[in-house]
Enzyme design. Structure first.
Site, mmCIF file in Angstrom:
data_model
loop_
_atom_site.group_PDB
_atom_site.id
_atom_site.type_symbol
_atom_site.label_atom_id
_atom_site.label_comp_id
_atom_site.label_asym_id
_atom_site.label_seq_id
_atom_site.Cartn_x
_atom_site.Cartn_y
_atom_site.Cartn_z
ATOM 1 N N ARG A 126 0.849 -1.125 0.116
ATOM 2 C CA ARG A 126 -0.068 -0.145 0.151
ATOM 3 C C ARG A 126 0.811 1.293 0.139
ATOM 4 N NH1 ARG A 126 -3.509 -3.012 -1.433
ATOM 5 N NH2 ARG A 126 -5.557 -3.283 -0.335
ATOM 6 N N GLU B 236 -2.612 8.597 -3.616
ATOM 7 C CA GLU B 236 -3.226 7.550 -4.813
ATOM 8 C C GLU B 236 -4.765 7.616 -5.176
ATOM 9 O OE1 GLU B 236 -3.989 2.745 -5.076
ATOM 10 O OE2 GLU B 236 -1.747 3.260 -4.772
ATOM 11 N N HIS C 145 -1.638 0.667 -9.631
ATOM 12 C CA HIS C 145 -2.215 -0.420 -8.522
ATOM 13 C C HIS C 145 -3.128 -1.382 -9.343
ATOM 14 C CE1 HIS C 145 -3.919 -0.717 -4.186
ATOM 15 N NE2 HIS C 145 -3.926 -1.633 -4.904
#
Length: 315
Positions: A231, A259, A278
């Site tokens: 993450r 993000e 991602h």
């Protein structure tokens, strides 16, 4: 409410999931503004995939009868803010077994592309430039996997043919595996100076948020590669930028903080960084594994058996 009369909210139409047990009332909801039924009647809630924390948490406060909240992601951080809205005894399950193959594939792709200079080749192709040269190999490199759960283990499985000098493993708890020992986060200061490639595959929690800060990065040797498939907030972006802009370290990032990475952010154009948006779990391997997980979990739920992959139970 019994399991065999319960509403189940699914992010796929029930007819698209082979093997679902009979006797449950399946409702399709993939994050739309309107709910498919009364949230108070939902006993098993499958969180829509890749729809963000706002969507994931939105119905929880009204789910007074929910027994299981099931994510389709390995991480649960997008759901955790809403757990306080639930009554006690609700089981939160993750998608262990769904993302290992895809995420491990991407991890190896990021490592190889970064070491072998693929970003430069792509830019050279755009400019019709023949950029030959001598590039690092994964062979003979020392690799450190930080976060040795099922994804970390799958990554090591795929590292095996590449003739790495060694693979070190770190997790929350020390243990021994068939491939070797797993050490703890406390061992990082001794492990980092020997690691040519550091792979982050940890969950995001209070012990890992900001784990990769200035001290962590400073302990990595010159020229080392940081790969983040965990993450974004596991890494201190400002500290990483400092190392990248100095030219001392390289990075390959499938996740960032913030993000999505906004236009104009300096990380986009930092030297020696490869960024993917991602997509670690977003492959053709995801859907069949997700559907098999749901069928297996709901079969157990309908039969009154314990569900698997329970990460936490609300208190």
């Amino acid at each position: 409410m019994t399991a065999t009369t319960a509403d189940v909210w699914l992010p796929y139409p029930a007819e698209e999931i082979p093997g679902l047990p009979e006797g449950l009332n399946y409702l399709f909801w993939d994050g739309e503004p309107d709910y498919p039924g009364d949230p108070a009647d939902c006993a098993y809630y499958v969180v829509p995939y890749l729809k963000g924390a706002e969507v994931a948490v939105r119905p929880l406060a009204s789910m007074s009868a929910v027994q299981v909240v099931q994510t389709l992601s390995a991480g649960i951080d997008h759901v955790e803010p809403g757990l306080a809205l639930l009554h006690s005894g609700v089981r939160l399950c993750n998608a262990k077994g769904v993302h290992e193959a895809s995420t491990a594939e991407l991890t190896l792709a990021l490592i190889l592309a970064s070491l072998r200079g693929f970003p430069g080749f792509v830019h050279g192709q755009d400019k019709e430039e023949w950029r030959s040269g001598f590039y690092p190999s994964l062979a003979d490199k020392s690799v450190l996997i930080v976060g040795y759960g099922s994804i970390g283990s799958a990554i090591e499985d795929r590292l095996a043919p590449f003739e790495c000098a060694r693979v070190a493993r770190v997790a929350r708890s020390a243990r021994t595996t068939a491939r070797g020992p797993v050490q703890t986060l406390d061992d990082l200061p001794a492990l980092l100076p020997e690691a040519d490639v550091v792979i982050l595959s940890t969950p995001l929690n209070p012990s890992t948020q900001g784990l990769v800060g200035a001290d962590f990065l400073a302990a990595m040797p010159d020229g080392a590669l940081l790969v983040n498939v965990a993450r974004g907030p596991v890494v201190d972006t400002k500290a990483l930028l400092t190392e990248l802009e100095s030219g001392r370290l390289r990075a390959a990032l499938d996740v960032t903080d913030p993000e999505p990475l906004p236009a104009g952010h300096p990380l986009w154009h930092a030297p020696n960084v490869l960024i993917t948006p991602h997509v670690g779990g977003s492959t053709s391997a995801f859907e069949p594994r997700a559907k098999r997980l749901l069928a297996a979990q709901l079969t157990r739920f309908a039969a009154g058996e314990p569900v698997r992959n329970v990460v936490t139970t609300t208190g």
